[in-house]
Design a protein around this motif. Structure first.
Motif, PDB file in Angstrom:
ATOM      1  N   ILE A   1       0.933  -1.127   0.135  1.00 50.54           N
ATOM      2  CA  ILE A   1       0.037   0.107   0.055  1.00 50.54           C
ATOM      3  C   ILE A   1       0.796   1.238   0.158  1.00 50.54           C
ATOM      4  N   CYS A   2       1.945   1.227   0.754  1.00 58.16           N
ATOM      5  CA  CYS A   2       3.025   2.483   0.835  1.00 58.16           C
ATOM      6  C   CYS A   2       3.503   2.782  -0.486  1.00 58.16           C
ATOM      7  N   VAL A   3       3.674   1.749  -1.122  1.00 55.20           N
ATOM      8  CA  VAL A   3       4.603   1.883  -2.672  1.00 55.20           C
ATOM      9  C   VAL A   3       3.485   2.361  -3.547  1.00 55.20           C
ATOM     10  N   ARG A   4       2.248   1.886  -3.466  1.00 56.87           N
ATOM     11  CA  ARG A   4       1.238   2.445  -4.238  1.00 56.87           C
ATOM     12  C   ARG A   4       0.904   3.989  -3.808  1.00 56.87           C
ATOM     13  N   SER A   5       1.170   4.230  -2.693  1.00 60.67           N
ATOM     14  CA  SER A   5       0.984   5.640  -1.941  1.00 60.67           C
ATOM     15  C   SER A   5       1.800   6.511  -2.870  1.00 60.67           C
ATOM     16  N   LEU A   6       2.944   6.070  -3.304  1.00 61.92           N
ATOM     17  CA  LEU A   6       4.235   6.871  -3.683  1.00 61.92           C
ATOM     18  C   LEU A   6       4.188   6.701  -5.294  1.00 61.92           C
ATOM     19  N   THR A   7       3.214   5.788  -5.905  1.00 60.94           N
ATOM     20  CA  THR A   7       3.180   5.471  -7.177  1.00 60.94           C
ATOM     21  C   THR A   7       4.661   5.081  -7.505  1.00 60.94           C
ATOM     22  N   ALA A   8       5.106   4.199  -6.861  1.00 59.71           N
ATOM     23  CA  ALA A   8       6.438   3.607  -7.324  1.00 59.71           C
ATOM     24  C   ALA A   8       6.534   2.367  -8.235  1.00 59.71           C
ATOM     25  N   MET A   9       7.098   2.572  -9.146  1.00 61.56           N
ATOM     26  CA  MET A   9       7.291   1.574 -10.305  1.00 61.56           C
ATOM     27  C   MET A   9       8.558   0.866  -9.900  1.00 61.56           C
ATOM     28  N   ILE A  10       8.755  -0.330  -9.360  1.00 64.66           N
ATOM     29  CA  ILE A  10       9.972  -0.963  -8.807  1.00 64.66           C
ATOM     30  C   ILE A  10       9.989  -2.211  -9.927  1.00 64.66           C
ATOM     31  N   THR A  11      11.258  -2.506 -10.354  1.00 67.60           N
ATOM     32  CA  THR A  11      11.561  -3.884 -11.183  1.00 67.60           C
ATOM     33  C   THR A  11      12.501  -4.191 -10.282  1.00 67.60           C
ATOM     34  N   TYR A  12      12.377  -5.617  -9.887  1.00 67.21           N
ATOM     35  CA  TYR A  12      13.296  -6.190  -9.073  1.00 67.21           C
ATOM     36  C   TYR A  12      13.987  -7.364  -9.996  1.00 67.21           C
ATOM     37  N   HIS A  13      15.306  -7.479  -9.832  1.00 69.36           N
ATOM     38  CA  HIS A  13      16.176  -8.271 -10.933  1.00 69.36           C
ATOM     39  C   HIS A  13      16.797  -9.339  -9.902  1.00 69.36           C
ATOM     40  N   ASN A  14      16.981 -10.387 -10.458  1.00 69.27           N
ATOM     41  CA  ASN A  14      17.732 -11.528  -9.786  1.00 69.27           C
ATOM     42  C   ASN A  14      17.096 -12.016  -8.657  1.00 69.27           C
ATOM     43  N   ARG A  15      15.866 -12.284  -8.481  1.00 71.13           N
ATOM     44  CA  ARG A  15      15.313 -12.496  -7.260  1.00 71.13           C
ATOM     45  C   ARG A  15      15.646 -13.877  -6.455  1.00 71.13           C
ATOM     46  N   GLU A  16      16.397 -14.707  -7.201  1.00 71.88           N
ATOM     47  CA  GLU A  16      16.924 -15.950  -6.657  1.00 71.88           C
ATOM     48  C   GLU A  16      18.087 -15.526  -5.585  1.00 71.88           C
ATOM     49  N   ASN A  17      18.654 -14.256  -5.749  1.00 72.47           N
ATOM     50  CA  ASN A  17      19.688 -14.129  -4.789  1.00 72.47           C
ATOM     51  C   ASN A  17      19.045 -13.256  -3.620  1.00 72.47           C
ATOM     52  N   LYS A  18      17.737 -13.341  -3.341  1.00 70.10           N
ATOM     53  CA  LYS A  18      17.002 -12.431  -2.126  1.00 70.10           C
ATOM     54  C   LYS A  18      17.865 -12.979  -1.006  1.00 70.10           C
ATOM     55  N   PRO A  19      17.819 -12.111  -0.100  1.00 70.33           N
ATOM     56  CA  PRO A  19      18.525 -12.361   1.297  1.00 70.33           C
ATOM     57  C   PRO A  19      17.704 -13.174   2.096  1.00 70.33           C
ATOM     58  N   LYS A  20      18.625 -13.972   2.799  1.00 66.86           N
ATOM     59  CA  LYS A  20      18.231 -14.998   3.597  1.00 66.86           C
ATOM     60  C   LYS A  20      18.384 -14.925   5.020  1.00 66.86           C
ATOM     61  N   ASN A  21      17.523 -15.788   5.872  1.00 65.98           N
ATOM     62  CA  ASN A  21      17.665 -15.682   7.287  1.00 65.98           C
ATOM     63  C   ASN A  21      19.171 -15.693   7.748  1.00 65.98           C
ATOM     64  N   GLY A  22      19.552 -15.028   8.940  1.00 62.88           N
ATOM     65  CA  GLY A  22      20.886 -15.166   9.342  1.00 62.88           C
ATOM     66  C   GLY A  22      22.018 -14.149   8.591  1.00 62.88           C
ATOM     67  N   GLY A  23      21.566 -13.426   7.872  1.00 64.65           N
ATOM     68  CA  GLY A  23      22.605 -12.436   7.105  1.00 64.65           C
ATOM     69  C   GLY A  23      22.151 -11.168   7.114  1.00 64.65           C
ATOM     70  N   ILE A  24      23.022 -10.403   6.341  1.00 61.99           N
ATOM     71  CA  ILE A  24      22.926  -8.976   6.523  1.00 61.99           C
ATOM     72  C   ILE A  24      22.591  -8.473   5.028  1.00 61.99           C
ATOM     73  N   CYS A  25      21.746  -7.582   4.753  1.00 58.40           N
ATOM     74  CA  CYS A  25      21.372  -7.218   3.384  1.00 58.40           C
ATOM     75  C   CYS A  25      21.962  -5.652   3.513  1.00 58.40           C
ATOM     76  N   VAL A  26      22.911  -5.362   2.439  1.00 56.73           N
ATOM     77  CA  VAL A  26      23.532  -4.067   2.382  1.00 56.73           C
ATOM     78  C   VAL A  26      23.015  -3.319   1.066  1.00 56.73           C
ATOM     79  N   ALA A  27      22.777  -2.176   1.286  1.00 56.07           N
ATOM     80  CA  ALA A  27      22.123  -1.532  -0.291  1.00 56.07           C
ATOM     81  C   ALA A  27      22.907  -0.008  -0.289  1.00 56.07           C
ATOM     82  N   ASN A  28      22.890   0.435  -1.351  1.00 57.87           N
ATOM     83  CA  ASN A  28      23.082   2.125  -1.325  1.00 57.87           C
ATOM     84  C   ASN A  28      22.011   2.802  -0.932  1.00 57.87           C
ATOM     85  N   HIS A  29      22.245   3.961  -0.314  1.00 59.93           N
ATOM     86  CA  HIS A  29      21.268   4.692   0.373  1.00 59.93           C
ATOM     87  C   HIS A  29      20.918   6.000  -0.405  1.00 59.93           C
TER      88      HIS A  29
END
Lengths: 194, 466
Positions: free
Chosen positions: B211-239
């Motif tokens: 709902i929040c994403v739609r409230s911003l009208t955000a169009m997000i394309t996710y690539h390589n979803r097989e690499n999605k972060p799993k439990n017990g790890g840390i996800c780092v991203a640029n800010h």
């Protein structure tokens, strides 16, 4: 080219700068944007602190001197006109349009560039680079990496090489002579995008 | 009476449309494709507008001011200090074989200094990037003089649509999303069964973020979803913006880490903790690096807990580059899942310039833009290798993120937004220059001053000999 100048109505001294320096209208507009960007508190003037926010300048060994070149003693603020006129020293020498009745030597001639560099050494502006002034520059550029003796040696050699009239200081002409083989135009020019 | 009647009817219609076209698909996880259509139409309009501006400019025989996205100065490949000075001297056709001081050396530093005044790599990362096409927003505009009547009308229409229709719509949606999070997570927190809690938490979270994403009208394309972060790890991203969290959480459950706030944000934080493990620090605890590291490791060690989402840059950068990663999260020794986020600024620049806009102002601007378009790439997980320290590992991850997102990889610290550069950098420059002058073998020999005068004499000797 003349019709471009109407874009510059909001730039102070815009027309004058177009005539006096060798910058094109597009370059002046771009420089004005940069000036406004550096002028964080929107006063229309720059202060030394505004220039110090540029990290590359802060880590430059002679960064403080370069800032000093923009702010001669007694002047605390820098307006856009002065900013551009100083930067005009770094235009390549071939970008001057022929202007009828140009009285002053253009800032970006070889002599103009040499004068700018000379003033980086000659901080008290007495027209000569004394041994002390040379030592200060060397100390800035080398920091604590060399000993005092090494510094003295280097300064001694440099003065002996350049000082023709043996007055223990380097005048502007001696400075110019010692650099006659250097391609000043290339080394002291910034390639501005047109 | 008729006014009231009219008002109530329109509100009902409004809410129904809202419900049918946005909230229901969000709950069900379905996309109708309205946003895509919306964006393609907008793109065509922008291109038309830019074309008209160029035509107008040509008619008036003026040049269109094109923001130079590459800067004011021609970019040349950077030379090392050594190369720069030798090039300088080479042009003077010096015959001396030993390195020594030349009066011309100052030109090198002088030119570099003035170049950095005119254009430098760092300070421009802290302000929004410039666009080639005009997107009908005055905030990204340079060619005021060239707008014709037609364009002004179009722009006016745009303002009406954005502030009159889109903004209220989005604010309503956002309010719905936030209240839903609060209510539902609290409810789920009351459930006795742990498995049920986990299951429902995930569903609730994803729904609310959608709902929040739609409230911003955000169009997000996710690539390589097989690499999605799993439990017990840390996800780092640029800010780039606080919205990064929403963008990522839309596609998975993460544990967030940050400072405990007060007020509305604090309420949201406390509600979120009831149903899934987030890490909120008190202001005083933030300074204690060991405490932070311990809590991170504890969380990561528990394999049932979701991956932690961390932004190692520490501050918002304008999405043209990636700046220095702080090494704290790379010292823990668990698997790191890098994620690259790249925004397309054409429909709305998501960068939060915190020195220029406060949070509320920023959200308002976001919600009155056309849309937020971005791509998210999940990169393969990385682990610290043998003999690699935390800093090297951090740089390796940073390089991978920069390469994938098409961003410039910078060594500079994002903290330069507010603080000045450390003296170590200047010393580095001085060190390099002294190497050129005094030669390699003298390095580290500064203490024994007896030897040096003799070395110098040998310079003089051979110099005179030539």
């Amino acid at each position: 080219m003349g019709s471009n100048s109407s874009n510059m109505n909001h730039i102070p001294d815009g027309q004058q700068l177009l005539q006096d320096t060798g910058f094109s209208a597009a370059q002046i507009i771009r420089l004005y944007e940069r000036f406004e960007f550096l002028d964080k508190d929107n006063t229309g003037h720059l202060r030394p602190e505004d220039l110090e926010t540029v990290p590359d300048l802060d880590m430059n060994p002679i960064g403080a001197r370069i800032i000093g070149a923009f702010f001669p003693p007694g002047k605390e603020t820098l307006d856009f006109g002065s900013f551009v006129r100083i930067l005009a020293h770094f235009l390549p020498a071939d970008s001057n349009r022929t202007r009828a009745g140009a009285q002053q030597e253009p800032a970006n001639s070889t002599t103009g560039k040499l004068r700018f560099a000379f003033q980086l050494y000659d901080q008290d502006r007495d027209g000569k680079i004394s041994r002390d002034e040379l030592l200060q520059v060397l100390r800035s550029m080398l920091g604590l990496q060399v000993t005092e003796e090494q510094l003295q040696c280097i300064a001694e050699r440099a003065i002996q090489e350049a000082d023709a009239d043996k007055d223990d200081a380097i005048s502007f002409d001696e400075f110019r002579k010692s650099l006659e083989k250097v391609d000043i135009d290339h080394k002291m020019s910034i390639r501005f995008l047109r | 009476m008729t006014w009231l009647h009219f008002l109530s009817v329109s509100i009902t219609v409004w809410l129904t449309l809202l419900f049918v076209f946005t909230i229901v698909p969000a709950v069900l996880g379905v996309s109708i494709g309205i946003r895509r259509l919306y964006l393609t139409t907008l793109l065509k309009i922008f291109e038309w507008a830019t074309l008209r501006m160029e035509m107008e400019a040509k008619e008036k025989n003026q040049q269109l001011y094109k923001p130079y996205s590459s800067g004011i100065i021609v970019k040349e490949p950077p030379l090392s200090l050594q190369q720069g000075i030798q090039e300088l001297r080479g042009s003077a056709s010096c015959l001396h074989s030993e390195p020594e001081f030349e009066m011309a050396d100052i030109f090198y530093f002088c030119r570099r200094g003035v170049e950095s005044i005119v254009d430098d790599e760092v300070t421009k990362r802290f302000s929004a990037q410039e666009l080639e096409t005009w997107n009908l927003l005055t905030r990204s505009h340079y060619n005021f003089r060239h707008i014709s009547l037609r364009l002004t009308v179009l722009w006016g229409l745009g303002v009406l649509i954005r502030y009159g229709i889109l903004l209220p719509l989005r604010v309503t949606l956002a309010a719905t999303g936030i209240s839903l999070i609060l209510v539902l997570t609290t409810l789920v927190g009351f459930l006795p069964s742990r498995e049920l809690r986990f299951f429902l938490t995930e569903k609730v979270h994803v729904m609310c973020y959608r709902i929040c994403v739609r409230s911003l009208t955000a169009m997000i394309t996710y690539h390589n979803r097989e690499n999605k972060p799993k439990n017990g790890g840390i996800c780092v991203a640029n800010h780039t913006t606080p919205i990064d969290v929403i963008i990522l959480a839309n596609d998975g459950c993460y544990s967030l880490i940050g400072q405990a706030h007060r007020g509305l944000l604090g309420m949201v934080q406390r509600a979120m903790v009831k149903s899934s493990p987030h890490i909120w620090f008190d202001r005083s605890e933030v300074k204690d690096r060991h405490l932070v590291a311990k809590r991170l490791s504890d969380h990561v060690a528990d394999k049932t807990k979701q991956p932690i989402l961390i932004f190692p840059e520490g501050t918002c950068i304008n999405n043209t580059s990636v700046m220095m990663f702080k090494k704290g999260s790379f010292e823990i020794g668990c698997t790191v899942y890098p994620v690259a986020i790249k925004y397309d600024p054409l429909f709305g620049d998501a960068f939060w310039n915190s020195s220029k806009f406060g949070m509320v102002n920023y959200l308002l601007r976001m919600m009155s833009s056309w849309a937020i378009v971005c791509s998210v790439w999940y990169l393969p997980p990385m682990n610290r290798e043998e003999g690699e320290d935390a800093v090297q590992f951090a740089n390796r991850v940073k390089a991978a993120i920069a390469a994938q997102g098409g961003l410039v990889d910078l060594i500079w610290d994002g903290g330069l937004k507010r603080a000045k550069v450390k003296d170590a950098f200047k010393e580095e420059q001085q060190k390099l220059y002294s190497k050129v002058l005094v030669g390699e073998q003298e390095q580290g020999d500064n203490k024994s001053s007896e030897e040096n005068p003799e070395e110098d004499k040998s310079y003089h000797g051979s110099a005179n000999g030539q």
